[in-house]
Design a protein around this motif. Structure first.
Motif, PDB file in Angstrom:
ATOM      1  N   THR A  94      49.093  56.412   5.438  1.00 38.12           N
ATOM      2  CA  THR A  94      49.600  55.797   4.216  1.00 38.12           C
ATOM      3  C   THR A  94      48.440  55.224   3.412  1.00 38.12           C
ATOM      4  O   THR A  94      48.373  55.379   2.185  1.00 38.12           O
ATOM      5  N   MET A  95      47.522  54.566   4.109  1.00 34.12           N
ATOM      6  CA  MET A  95      46.319  54.043   3.458  1.00 34.12           C
ATOM      7  C   MET A  95      45.480  55.180   2.881  1.00 34.12           C
ATOM      8  O   MET A  95      44.981  55.104   1.755  1.00 34.12           O
ATOM      9  N   VAL A  96      45.331  56.250   3.653  1.00 36.38           N
ATOM     10  CA  VAL A  96      44.553  57.410   3.194  1.00 36.38           C
ATOM     11  C   VAL A  96      45.178  57.989   1.929  1.00 36.38           C
ATOM     12  O   VAL A  96      44.478  58.324   0.967  1.00 36.38           O
ATOM     13  N   ALA A  97      46.511  58.086   1.921  1.00 39.31           N
ATOM     14  CA  ALA A  97      47.216  58.642   0.767  1.00 39.31           C
ATOM     15  C   ALA A  97      46.989  57.791  -0.479  1.00 39.31           C
ATOM     16  O   ALA A  97      46.715  58.317  -1.570  1.00 39.31           O
ATOM     17  N   ASN A  98      47.114  56.487  -0.329  1.00 41.82           N
ATOM     18  CA  ASN A  98      46.936  55.595  -1.472  1.00 41.82           C
ATOM     19  C   ASN A  98      45.512  55.627  -2.004  1.00 41.82           C
ATOM     20  O   ASN A  98      45.292  55.685  -3.225  1.00 41.82           O
TER      21      ASN A  98
ATOM     22  N   GLY B 272      41.484  57.472  -5.912  1.00 42.58           N
ATOM     23  CA  GLY B 272      40.238  58.214  -6.081  1.00 42.58           C
ATOM     24  C   GLY B 272      40.399  59.329  -7.100  1.00 42.58           C
ATOM     25  O   GLY B 272      39.545  59.529  -7.980  1.00 42.58           O
ATOM     26  N   ILE B 273      41.506  60.057  -7.010  1.00 38.61           N
ATOM     27  CA  ILE B 273      41.802  61.121  -7.975  1.00 38.61           C
ATOM     28  C   ILE B 273      41.943  60.535  -9.373  1.00 38.61           C
ATOM     29  O   ILE B 273      41.386  61.058 -10.347  1.00 38.61           O
TER      30      ILE B 273
ATOM     31  N   VAL C 101      39.754  61.306 -12.796  1.00 38.70           N
ATOM     32  CA  VAL C 101      40.417  61.846 -13.991  1.00 38.70           C
ATOM     33  C   VAL C 101      40.231  60.923 -15.186  1.00 38.70           C
ATOM     34  O   VAL C 101      39.885  61.370 -16.295  1.00 38.70           O
ATOM     35  N   PHE C 102      40.448  59.627 -15.011  1.00 39.14           N
ATOM     36  CA  PHE C 102      40.319  58.685 -16.120  1.00 39.14           C
ATOM     37  C   PHE C 102      38.872  58.552 -16.582  1.00 39.14           C
ATOM     38  O   PHE C 102      38.617  58.258 -17.757  1.00 39.14           O
ATOM     39  N   ASP C 103      37.933  58.756 -15.668  1.00 40.20           N
ATOM     40  CA  ASP C 103      36.513  58.624 -16.001  1.00 40.20           C
ATOM     41  C   ASP C 103      35.993  59.871 -16.726  1.00 40.20           C
ATOM     42  O   ASP C 103      35.168  59.759 -17.640  1.00 40.20           O
ATOM     43  N   VAL C 104      36.479  61.031 -16.309  1.00 39.05           N
ATOM     44  CA  VAL C 104      35.959  62.293 -16.837  1.00 39.05           C
ATOM     45  C   VAL C 104      36.600  62.667 -18.170  1.00 39.05           C
ATOM     46  O   VAL C 104      35.921  63.120 -19.090  1.00 39.05           O
ATOM     47  N   SER C 105      37.920  62.488 -18.266  1.00 39.96           N
ATOM     48  CA  SER C 105      38.635  62.920 -19.469  1.00 39.96           C
ATOM     49  C   SER C 105      38.956  61.746 -20.378  1.00 39.96           C
ATOM     50  O   SER C 105      39.125  60.614 -19.922  1.00 39.96           O
TER      51      SER C 105
ATOM     52  N   TYR D 147      49.558  66.911 -10.151  1.00 39.21           N
ATOM     53  CA  TYR D 147      49.445  68.217  -9.507  1.00 39.21           C
ATOM     54  C   TYR D 147      48.504  68.184  -8.308  1.00 39.21           C
ATOM     55  O   TYR D 147      48.789  68.787  -7.263  1.00 39.21           O
ATOM     56  N   VAL D 148      47.383  67.484  -8.450  1.00 34.76           N
ATOM     57  CA  VAL D 148      46.444  67.392  -7.320  1.00 34.76           C
ATOM     58  C   VAL D 148      47.075  66.604  -6.174  1.00 34.76           C
ATOM     59  O   VAL D 148      46.932  66.972  -4.999  1.00 34.76           O
ATOM     60  N   SER D 149      47.802  65.542  -6.502  1.00 31.19           N
ATOM     61  CA  SER D 149      48.480  64.738  -5.475  1.00 31.19           C
ATOM     62  C   SER D 149      49.517  65.567  -4.731  1.00 31.19           C
ATOM     63  O   SER D 149      49.621  65.507  -3.498  1.00 31.19           O
ATOM     64  N   ILE D 150      50.300  66.354  -5.480  1.00 28.84           N
ATOM     65  CA  ILE D 150      51.325  67.199  -4.856  1.00 28.84           C
ATOM     66  C   ILE D 150      50.676  68.236  -3.947  1.00 28.84           C
ATOM     67  O   ILE D 150      51.159  68.500  -2.829  1.00 28.84           O
ATOM     68  N   PHE D 151      49.585  68.839  -4.403  1.00 24.65           N
ATOM     69  CA  PHE D 151      48.904  69.857  -3.593  1.00 24.65           C
ATOM     70  C   PHE D 151      48.414  69.268  -2.271  1.00 24.65           C
ATOM     71  O   PHE D 151      48.636  69.855  -1.200  1.00 24.65           O
ATOM     72  N   ILE D 152      47.777  68.100  -2.339  1.00 24.77           N
ATOM     73  CA  ILE D 152      47.287  67.455  -1.121  1.00 24.77           C
ATOM     74  C   ILE D 152      48.444  67.100  -0.191  1.00 24.77           C
ATOM     75  O   ILE D 152      48.420  67.372   1.007  1.00 24.77           O
ATOM     76  N   GLY D 153      49.487  66.493  -0.756  1.00 22.54           N
ATOM     77  CA  GLY D 153      50.635  66.101   0.048  1.00 22.54           C
ATOM     78  C   GLY D 153      51.328  67.281   0.694  1.00 22.54           C
ATOM     79  O   GLY D 153      51.705  67.219   1.877  1.00 22.54           O
TER      80      GLY D 153
END
Length: 379
Positions: A165-169, A174-175, A179-183, A200-206
């Motif tokens: 759960t900690m890893v997921a959060n 981190g994602i 994203v907010f820094d780059v775009s 989309y990245v979160s769904i793919f990882i999950g």
């Protein structure tokens, strides 16, 4: 003879891989829930929905969660088939979550920008998301006591799940930070693209971890030896006659209320009130979770008893009160102090959550129905 051997295998400690396969099974729920509570309201208001309509979307999801949790617990207790419920719920979560953060699909089909259509669309997918989330969570939590009879292994399974759960959060923040820094977010489309990439990245990882769970975890037996039927039928009304239910519910509600409200509104506060950089709405939640993770690891080594649980839980609550007062008094010119406050929020969250987790391992029965009725209070 074969039954005795089979029962013995369920009392033996689980192997590391069995624990790992189970522990990653809630990653999709955890990573999407972190995004949901942290960024949903911010996303909806950023794309033009009024605060009232955004709140309606969130409320529709919570109402659906309340009803779905009760029915999921009842049906799982009655019919079993944990992995089927888990898989079906995960599919609903993935599809509906991408539909919420992917933009208003009915608006594109009907070629309209009506706020009413947008609100109905997002509310519908929010309800579907929470139905799937409830089915996945209840099935995953309640299968622990059907996987093994070994009490040590049950604690290890719960601990592994909490660790992921900690890893997921942390993965989600981190994602988001990248994203907010780059775009940039200068237009309506830019804002949608930012959150779409995060979703989309979160769904793919999950989904990758859901696949690992289903490939590595066997369907638990309905009956697990000498301790009888894992799905022993107990009426849902039975729990309302127990004082334990209300005690556990009160602790659960207060803990989740603090965590969910702070998670849902902290990003709003950082951007709208303190006027900090876009990256701050990912960095500050990440600081909170890193501090929570460190404190949680330290607390694992404590020999718990009733008095210590009460003392540490109370300490977490008092610390949160001071943090809340500091946030209330914080001005825009002193916005950098929010980073220090975030550290103490993380510590307070860990104290309350860990104490609740240890209490739940001792006090909560193994019934999926009990867990479902308990979670209903949160919705």
């Amino acid at each position: 003879m074969s039954n005795d051997i089979e029962d013995d295998s369920f009392t033996m400690p689980l192997g590391r891989w069995s624990v790992f396969y189970y522990g990653v099974g809630h990653m999709l729920n955890d990573i999407t829930a972190a995004c949901w509570f942290t960024y949903l309201l911010l996303f909806l208001t950023d794309i033009g929905l009024s605060p009232r309509n955004a709140a309606t979307v969130m409320l529709s999801g919570q109402i659906a969660d309340g009803f779905a949790t009760i029915f999921a617990g009842e049906l799982i207790d009655r019919f079993g088939h944990f992995k089927i419920w888990h898989g079906a719920g995960s599919i609903l979560v993935a599809v509906s979550f991408s539909s919420v953060f992917g933009g208003c699909l009915p608006c594109k089909i009907l070629a309209t920008c009506s706020s009413t259509v947008e609100t109905i669309s997002y509310s519908t997918f929010a309800a579907i998301f929470n139905v799937g989330w409830a089915a996945t969570q209840v099935s995953h939590m309640s299968m622990v006591n059907c996987i093994t009879l070994n009490s040590t292994s049950r604690v290890v399974l719960a601990s592994c799940r909490n660790a992921f759960t900690m890893v997921a959060n942390l993965s989600l923040y981190g994602i988001a930070l990248i994203v907010f820094d780059v775009s940039s977010a200068e237009t309506h489309d830019d804002i949608e693209n930012q959150y779409r990439w995060i979703a989309y990245v979160s769904i793919f990882i999950g989904c990758c971890f859901v696949g690992v769970f289903h490939l590595g975890t066997k369907e638990p037996r309905s009956k697990i030896g000498v301790q009888g039927d894992c799905h022993a039928r107990i009426s849902w009304a039975y729990w309302f006659q127990k004082v334990l239910y209300y005690q556990v519910a009160l602790v659960y509600v207060l803990t989740r209320l603090v965590l969910n409200v702070s998670q849902a509104y902290l990003a709003f506060y950082v951007i709208n009130d303190l006027r900090m950089a876009q990256s701050a709405k990912a960095l500050i939640p990440a600081i909170i979770y890193i501090c929570s993770f460190i404190v949680s690891v330290v607390l694992q080594g404590i020999a718990w008893n009733g008095q210590r649980l009460k003392a540490y839980y109370s300490a977490g609550g008092i610390l949160w009160m001071f943090c809340g007062a500091a946030i209330f008094l914080l001005t825009r010119s002193l916005s950098s102090f929010i980073y220090a406050i975030s550290i103490f929020i993380g510590i307070a969250n860990a104290l309350m959550t860990v104490c609740w987790k240890f209490y739940s391992l001792v006090a909560i029965p193994s019934s999926a129905m009990f867990m479902s009725i308990l979670r209903w209070w949160i919705a």
